[in-house]
Design an enzyme around this catalytic site. Sequence first.
Site, PDB file in Angstrom:
ATOM      1  N   LYS A 296      -8.680  25.515 -14.920  1.00 29.06           N
ATOM      2  CA  LYS A 296      -8.153  24.153 -15.022  1.00 29.06           C
ATOM      3  C   LYS A 296      -9.049  23.162 -14.278  1.00 29.06           C
ATOM      4  O   LYS A 296      -9.615  23.492 -13.231  1.00 29.06           O
ATOM      5  CB  LYS A 296      -6.737  24.082 -14.416  1.00 29.06           C
TER       6      LYS A 296
ATOM      7  N   ARG B 127       3.746   8.637 -10.304  1.00 25.80           N
ATOM      8  CA  ARG B 127       4.024   7.472 -11.143  1.00 25.80           C
ATOM      9  C   ARG B 127       5.315   7.718 -11.896  1.00 25.80           C
ATOM     10  O   ARG B 127       5.898   8.793 -11.812  1.00 25.80           O
ATOM     11  CB  ARG B 127       2.890   7.288 -12.148  1.00 25.80           C
TER      12      ARG B 127
END
Length: 443
Positions: A158, A291
């Site tokens: 990743k 967020r």
Amino acid sequence: MFKKILIANRGEIALRVLRACRELGIASVAVHSTADADAMHVRLADESVCIGPPAARDSYLNMPAIISAALITGAEAIHPGYGFLSENAAFAEMVEAHDLVFIGPTAHHIRIMGDKITAKTTMDDLGVPLVPGSPGELASLEDARVVAERIMYPVLIKAAAGGGGRGMKVAQNAGELEAAWREARAEAAAAFGNNAVYMEKYLDKPRHIELQVLADNHGEVVHIGERDCSLQRRHQKVLEEAGSPAISATQRDALGETVIKALKKIGYRNAGTLEFLYQDGQFAFIEMNTRLQVEHPVSEAISGIDLVREQIRIAAGEPLGYTQADIEFSGHALECRITAEDPLTFAPSPGTVVMFHPPGGLGVRVDSALYAGYRVPPHYDSLIAKLITHGRTRPEAIARMKRALHEFVITGIKTTIPLHQRILEAPDFIAGDYTIHWLERFV
Ligand code: ADP
């Protein structure tokens, strides 16, 4: 409280923030590219400023243009929505440097969590369980081999700067490792300008379960329940629910306790989401999003808490004014992400909307910036509507979603409504029996 807020985004999320502003009696400033001059967020805002040409890098990612728009209009704070500049620490710093308030966490926390390796080490130190993997960045292919032998194949490489499912490659066995390593690094470099990668054990049947949190500037941290986002295509969420059909309230509260303790320790502020993979009764942290999330409405439905309003209140310095014990969850909620794509091939389908008839009725919410005659521009994300239903029980929320999808009319462009209708008929979905790999095999 602020008198005027600039919304540095477009589409349904710009509308979502606008709605919260209006309810709080705060004036709103929309920004838009030349491609979005006729967009709904521009029409509904009190003021609007054109910040550049269609390409996002010249408009919605154009930091000086956005800051200038805020200064010219006298806005006091900037809400970044999701995507675009919402997780850009340099932008948060630039906002604060101009004596404006960034409606979100501190630049420091955005930076820590934006690097997934630092995020994982931070959470590890705070006692949050992780997916087994490399202790940090993989230094070399040789290093990758050693870690893979230790944690055992299959493994996932990743990108440290990852997002949107990019820079992620599976190696089922040692023979596939070199290709996965090379491809993940190349994709990470191209997408994020950073080729640092790490390794995780590739779990074969996990669910993606995430926890919504809110933290004020006075040390109070609460969770707003979990969301199950296991229905994914190419690591992108398609349909989400709250709560998860796979875990109990006791499991959720135990996870909540661990997470709240960790966030209090680092002094986290504003809204955030911690993402976990859940398999064999265990949660393992994968990343934190600093967020508002696309799927936040399902948490709002079951908690009755307006998350954007809370983000704004927190940024203005107000205390939350409630504790975990005051938060009650009621019923079940689903969200279908409807995109302008062919429901079978997923080819993008921008164009002009001819008819637009959103569903209504009890327990139905539509977050969309579409209208009849609107031209969906080809430059941005293909999400055109979020359909959310809430019921006293999961079967009720499902029945309502089927009914609402049946009512929803969007013509002129192709949409994924038929895909959602198929998912809702699938016995595995109805039983709540699916993992992150289920949809990939279904479509
Ligand atoms: P991004 O930031 O690109 O969205 P995430 O780390 O959040 O990347 O992972 C996105 C999705 O990829 C997860 O929701 C999950 O479906 C899958 N995934 C991530 N890590 C693993 C893993 N170790 N094993 C299996 N699937 C994974």
